[in-house]
Design an enzyme around this catalytic site. Structure first.
Site, short mmCIF file in Angstrom:
data_model
loop_
_atom_site.label_atom_id
_atom_site.label_comp_id
_atom_site.label_asym_id
_atom_site.label_seq_id
_atom_site.Cartn_x
_atom_site.Cartn_y
_atom_site.Cartn_z
N CYS A 91 -5.01 -3.31 3.41
CA CYS A 91 -4.66 -3.02 4.80
C CYS A 91 -5.83 -3.14 5.78
CB CYS A 91 -4.04 -1.63 4.86
SG CYS A 91 -3.08 -1.34 6.39
N LYS A 144 -9.96 0.55 -1.50
CA LYS A 144 -10.05 0.38 -0.05
C LYS A 144 -11.42 0.85 0.41
CE LYS A 144 -7.20 1.23 4.07
NZ LYS A 144 -5.95 1.86 4.55
N GLU A 154 0.85 -1.19 0.00
CA GLU A 154 0.00 0.00 0.00
C GLU A 154 0.89 1.25 0.00
OE1 GLU A 154 -3.68 1.76 2.74
OE2 GLU A 154 -2.11 0.54 3.69
#
Length: 507
Positions: A373, A339, A264
């Site tokens: 993440c 995300k 990321e």
């Protein structure tokens, strides 16, 4: 047991006929003349010798299994025994068929209780896999049903057998060997008075079956992953950054990896040139590089013949700032992921917002999913991807402290266990003293597996050295996931109580 000196699984020979006939008369005492005639056995051996096997104990027949291969779509689910066997001629056998159909299987009474029948079924399963057939099917007798016919319907009887309230020696055995009831067939076998001529259509699915292909392409079962543990360091120009990217792509490609995974915000070092701006302004300037980065990644995917998960980058869409990445396939196509759960810091410092799209991504190595993440810490997302058939979940991450890393690491390992999939995580290490809000990084890239006998006992396939720039290479076997789903010690996906809870996407 003490008298057994030798147990052999052998192909049935016509010389075995008289002994086979005597065994069948002993096995089916309630069904007069329920034995195969000489011409039946000759026909089976001639048409399909591999399908006809006997178990011999001390040289004498203890059990037998007879089978043919049929084009299953030509028969209805409520077919009769005469129909599936071509009125006992076995003309229905087709070398180009797609289903192994069980004609007969038995163990002589004096040899029962030694689990010899399991050997016959294991042979059938191995034969089915070797011939690349869809599975095994047969009509299973329910010989104790006549004892309950006045009080239970066949459906109720089968349910009580499954819940161990009633013992049925045939049906109990089939279920314990991973066969699942598909349908109750009335009038299946003429003369079967004990079953009242009812039978249960039992099926076993070959998880390794591959549908014949009309064009040359390879379906990989062992997939090689290349994880890039990226070092954050200053880069003077965009070209310098992409030179380092190509170095890693070249390295993992040299090991013939199928995937390269980047972390990321690996491109964060480019924000150093905008350190005089506010944090929201600096990251929006960084987002202006995203299109060029994706174009370069796509070029690398083609030229190095590798699928690349680009980690993630800031991206402006209609003046809204997202954290997104791309799957750049080696055939030149690309697909976006984003995300969904941005961290409080991403909202507060950068004004970033969460995306709304979650989907499985098709590749030449099967379906994959990407969770960036923080998304890995929400189990609902990976479960939705598992329901779409994802085998490998990639988690590019960026964490500054060991606390943050531990959250991603432990949640990712849980995702591998609960969804019966592989999970690969890759992060960045080092520091960026000239980039606000990106000061330090902590990472240890890893590949997680489910925890069962076919996998590492601790569920870790491979792990990088913490906080060191390196690549991590690991092979993952998709076939093991199929076995786990069907035959695992526990089966997390199959055993979900969907009668009391459900999970579905709104969009």
């Amino acid at each position: 047991m003490q008298d057994i000196e030798n147990i052999e699984l052998k192909y049935l020979k016509f010389d075995d006929y008289q002994e086979l006939k005597a065994a069948m008369i002993e096995v089916y005492p309630s069904m007069p003349d329920a034995y195969w005639k000489e011409h039946h056995i000759k026909s089976l051996i001639k048409r399909f010798p591999e399908g006809q096997v006997v178990l011999k104990v001390n040289g004498q027949i203890a059990g037998c299994a007879l089978a043919i291969v049929v084009d299953y779509d030509k028969f209805e689910d409520n077919h009769k025994y005469k129909e599936i066997t071509g009125n006992y001629s076995f003309d229905t056998h087709s070398p180009n068929g797609d289903m192994l159909y069980g004609i007969d299987v038995f163990i002589k009474p004096e040899f029962r209780g030694l689990r010899l029948g399991r050997r016959l079924y294991d042979y059938r399963k191995e034969l089915c896999e070797r011939l690349n057939l869809k599975g095994i099917a047969f009509g299973g007798r329910i010989p104790n049903y006549h004892l309950y016919q006045n009080e239970l319907s066949p459906k109720e009887y089968i349910q009580k057998v499954r819940t161990k309230e009633i013992h049925d020696p045939v049906l109990n055995f089939q279920i314990s060997n991973d066969f699942h009831p598909a349908k109750i067939i009335k009038g299946y076998l003429e003369g079967d008075k004990d079953s009242k001529e009812y039978a249960v259509l039992l099926e076993w699915d070959n998880i390794y079956y591959e549908k014949p292909r009309k064009k040359p392409e390879i379906t990989k079962t062992v997939v090689r992953l290349g994880l890039v543990q990226w070092q954050m360091r200053p880069y003077k120009t965009f070209e310098d950054l992409m030179f380092q990217v190509e170095f890693f792509v070249d390295a993992v490609s040299g090991y013939r990896c199928d995937f390269a995974l980047f972390p990321e915000f690996f491109n964060a070092p480019l924000m150093a040139e905008n350190n005089h701006l506010t944090e929201p302004e600096a990251i929006r300037e960084l987002a202006r590089h995203t299109d060029d980065i994706i174009a370069k990644f796509s070029e690398l995917a083609i030229s190095y013949n590798i699928n690349i998960i680009t980690g993630s980058m800031p991206e402006l869409v209609d003046d809204n700032l997202y954290n997104a990445g791309y799957l750049c396939r080696r055939d030149g196509s690309t697909e976006r992921y984003e995300k969904l759960h941005v961290t409080p810091d991403e909202v507060k410092v950068w004004g970033m917002q969460g995306g709304s799209s979650l989907k499985a991504l098709d590749t030449d190595c099967g379906k994959i999913g990407v969770l960036i993440c923080y998304d890995s810490e929400f189990p609902e997302l990976s479960r939705l991807l598992a329901d779409e058939g994802v085998d490998i979940l990639f988690v590019p991450f960026l964490t500054d402290t060991q606390n943050g890393f531990s959250r991603v690491r432990n949640c990712s390992q849980a995702r591998a266990i609960e969804n019966e999939c592989y999970v690969a995580i890759a992060g960045s290490v080092g520091n960026l003293p000239k980039v606000h809000n990106m000061d330090i990084q902590y990472a240890q890239s890893m590949v997680f597996t489910p925890c069962d006998f076919a996998f590492p006992v601790n569920g870790i396939k491979a792990e990088a050295t913490p906080n060191t720039e390196m690549i991590l290479i690991a092979d993952v076997d998709i076939g093991l996931l199929r076995e786990l789903n069907q035959f695992g010690s526990v089966r997390n996906l199959k055993d979900r109580r969907q009668d009391i809870f459900q999970l579905k996407k709104k969009v």
